[in-house]
Design an enzyme around this catalytic site. Structure first.
Site, mmCIF file in Angstrom:
data_model
loop_
_atom_site.group_PDB
_atom_site.id
_atom_site.type_symbol
_atom_site.label_atom_id
_atom_site.label_comp_id
_atom_site.label_asym_id
_atom_site.label_seq_id
_atom_site.Cartn_x
_atom_site.Cartn_y
_atom_site.Cartn_z
ATOM 1 N N ARG A 233 -8.855 -53.518 -5.216
ATOM 2 C CA ARG A 233 -8.406 -53.884 -6.568
ATOM 3 C C ARG A 233 -9.182 -53.007 -7.545
ATOM 4 N NH1 ARG A 233 -4.621 -55.769 -4.527
ATOM 5 N NH2 ARG A 233 -3.806 -57.893 -4.619
ATOM 6 N N GLU A 262 -4.031 -50.741 -14.162
ATOM 7 C CA GLU A 262 -2.789 -50.287 -13.515
ATOM 8 C C GLU A 262 -1.550 -51.042 -13.985
ATOM 9 O OE1 GLU A 262 -3.771 -51.132 -9.317
ATOM 10 O OE2 GLU A 262 -2.158 -52.609 -9.338
ATOM 11 N N HIS A 294 -0.664 -47.965 -5.985
ATOM 12 C CA HIS A 294 -0.685 -49.274 -5.309
ATOM 13 C C HIS A 294 0.417 -49.347 -4.239
ATOM 14 C CE1 HIS A 294 -2.304 -53.559 -5.968
ATOM 15 N NE2 HIS A 294 -1.893 -53.440 -4.711
HETATM 16 P P1 NAD Z 1 -9.833 -60.918 3.676
HETATM 17 O O1 NAD Z 1 -9.946 -62.175 2.896
HETATM 18 O O2 NAD Z 1 -9.402 -60.986 5.101
HETATM 19 O O3 NAD Z 1 -11.223 -60.120 3.647
HETATM 20 C C1 NAD Z 1 -11.976 -59.941 2.485
HETATM 21 C C2 NAD Z 1 -13.433 -59.851 2.899
HETATM 22 O O4 NAD Z 1 -14.200 -59.509 1.748
HETATM 23 C C3 NAD Z 1 -14.003 -61.160 3.456
HETATM 24 O O5 NAD Z 1 -14.607 -60.941 4.710
HETATM 25 C C4 NAD Z 1 -15.015 -61.590 2.398
HETATM 26 O O6 NAD Z 1 -16.124 -62.293 2.942
HETATM 27 C C5 NAD Z 1 -15.409 -60.237 1.830
HETATM 28 N N1 NAD Z 1 -16.108 -60.327 0.558
HETATM 29 C C6 NAD Z 1 -15.976 -61.281 -0.415
HETATM 30 N N2 NAD Z 1 -16.859 -61.049 -1.400
HETATM 31 C C7 NAD Z 1 -17.550 -59.938 -1.050
HETATM 32 C C8 NAD Z 1 -18.607 -59.211 -1.655
HETATM 33 N N3 NAD Z 1 -19.135 -59.597 -2.834
HETATM 34 N N4 NAD Z 1 -19.080 -58.121 -1.026
HETATM 35 C C9 NAD Z 1 -18.564 -57.737 0.173
HETATM 36 N N5 NAD Z 1 -17.577 -58.393 0.801
HETATM 37 C C10 NAD Z 1 -17.069 -59.473 0.194
HETATM 38 O O7 NAD Z 1 -8.862 -59.987 2.843
HETATM 39 P P2 NAD Z 1 -8.026 -58.708 3.350
HETATM 40 O O8 NAD Z 1 -6.686 -59.137 3.816
HETATM 41 O O9 NAD Z 1 -8.878 -57.899 4.254
HETATM 42 O O10 NAD Z 1 -7.803 -57.948 1.959
HETATM 43 C C11 NAD Z 1 -8.875 -57.421 1.217
HETATM 44 C C12 NAD Z 1 -8.393 -57.014 -0.156
HETATM 45 O O11 NAD Z 1 -7.511 -55.894 -0.038
HETATM 46 C C13 NAD Z 1 -7.535 -58.062 -0.895
HETATM 47 O O12 NAD Z 1 -8.351 -59.007 -1.564
HETATM 48 C C14 NAD Z 1 -6.752 -57.223 -1.864
HETATM 49 O O13 NAD Z 1 -7.476 -57.116 -3.077
HETATM 50 C C15 NAD Z 1 -6.705 -55.842 -1.205
HETATM 51 N N6 NAD Z 1 -5.341 -55.457 -0.819
HETATM 52 C C16 NAD Z 1 -4.815 -54.311 -1.326
HETATM 53 C C17 NAD Z 1 -3.513 -53.924 -0.977
HETATM 54 C C18 NAD Z 1 -2.877 -52.657 -1.498
HETATM 55 O O14 NAD Z 1 -1.663 -52.474 -1.316
HETATM 56 N N7 NAD Z 1 -3.610 -51.744 -2.108
HETATM 57 C C19 NAD Z 1 -2.765 -54.735 -0.108
HETATM 58 C C20 NAD Z 1 -3.360 -55.901 0.400
HETATM 59 C C21 NAD Z 1 -4.645 -56.259 0.055
#
Ligand code: NAD
Length: 333
Positions: A233, A262, A294
């Protein structure tokens, strides 16, 4: 159920119609959901929204007044929704917690390979008949150290791919994931990850704790010339600080699929207009920066799964009054 689908594009219609198979009445609306467009949900019982829809308390109030009882997000992140207001107004919020972590992890890898081997520049050169190699020098990924911030579903996929390249993987997450350890990741604290990594890739959600996680101070901690990838994000990095880091050479290259501002740019064709965002425009002037709009989630498999789970949320809510994958307010308070 009648569902107002905001920010809808041709591909949303294609995948949602296929998954719906006529069960619900889907009303496709091109505008983004905000206080000026919420009225378009009139007559619907549910709203389907996407990443850059503004679902703050004012919008939720307008939706509640029109009888909306379900907000079905067709994405994983929910940082654009006021969950406290939604609960107070009795609107259930649902999301797609997992669709294809491969789609997003693979896009991060595509960015790393593009930036390292300068594919964006090489391709443009060859089209102009310029076959010179000066300026295109890359490095072997094998043996390099990759720092992964956030080791959930996407981070885990990414770690497996990078371990396959022969990289050493460092990880930072408040919660250790044993699968990541088994895949070869070594958990360290954030300063150690920043100071030891040749490539840093962000895979944590945007929360008050991760807002501007990569700021001036973090950049000073980084190894000089490191590559930074953000496909999570936009708000996780301080874009102005990153631009200063690029100018000073602290950041050697930058791959972005997301950007702090964005919602004023992405998911539409602005090729015939002037970009007014000077920070974004400055990013585009660097030869060592690659930006995509994105699109990390944008694979056939991911869109099919997003549509399937969104329909499951809507059908479950219609039948039981509870979505299949609700977002609970406890996640943020
Ligand atoms: P997830 O919930 O499986 O994993 C997120 C991880 O981040 C967790 O293990 C959590 O403990 C960790 N986390 C939370 N706070 C943290 C911190 N302060 N420091 C380090 N780690 C921390 O989520 P996911 O499915 O792996 O997705 C991750 C992110 O990817 C989503 O939140 C979303 O913002 C982003 N995303 C982007 C796209 C895109 O098209 N660009 C698509 C899907 C998801």
């Amino acid at each position: 159920m009648r569902v107002a689908v905001f920010s809808s594009k041709s591909y949303d219609r294609k995948f949602l119609d296929a998954a719906n198979a006529g069960r619900h009445q889907l009303v496709y609306l091109e505008p983004r959901l905000d206080a000026s467009t919420a009225i378009a949900a009139d007559g619907a019982q549910a709203v389907c929204a996407f990443v850059n829809d503004h679902v703050d308390s004012a919008v939720l109030e307008l939706l509640a007044q029109q009888g909306i009882r379900l907000l079905a997000l067709r994405c994983a992140g929910f940082n654009n929704v006021d969950l406290v207001a939604a609960r107070a107004l009795g609107i259930e919020v649902a999301r797609v917690p997992e669709y294809s972590p491969y789609s997003v992890a693979e896009h991060a890898v595509a960015m790393i390979l593009t930036l390292n081997r300068k594919i964006h520049r090489a391709s443009a050169r060859v089209r102009e008949g310029n076959f010179a190699l000066e300026g295109l020098l890359g490095f072997d990924l094998h043996g390099k150290t990759v720092g992964v911030v956030g080791t959930g579903k996407i981070g885990y996929c990414f770690i497996r791919i990078m371990a396959g390249f022969g990289c050493r993987v460092l990880a930072f997450d408040p919660y250790q994931n044993e699968h990541c350890v088994a895949a070869g990741a070594e958990y360290v604290d954030l300063p150690q990850l920043l100071s030891s990594s040749d490539i840093i890739s962000l895979h944590c959600p945007l929360t008050p704790q991760t807002h501007h996680l990569i700021d001036e101070k973090a950049i000073r901690t980084m190894r000089r010339g490191a590559m930074l990838i953000n496909i999570s994000r936009g708000g996780i990095i301080d874009t102005r600080a990153v631009i200063r880091g690029l100018k000073s050479g602290m950041i050697g290259s930058l791959g972005l699929d997301v950007y702090e501002e964005e919602d004023n740019l992405f998911f539409r064709d602005l090729s015939n207009t002037v970009i007014h965002d000077d920070v974004f425009a400055r990013l585009l002037t660097f030869p060592n920066v690659v930006v995509t709009g994105h699109q990390a989630f944008f694979t056939h498999e991911a869109l099919s799964e997003i549509a399937r789970i969104t329909m499951e949320n809507i059908s479950s809510f219609e039948q039981t009054g509870k979505a299949a994958y609700p977002v609970s307010v406890e996640r943020i308070v």
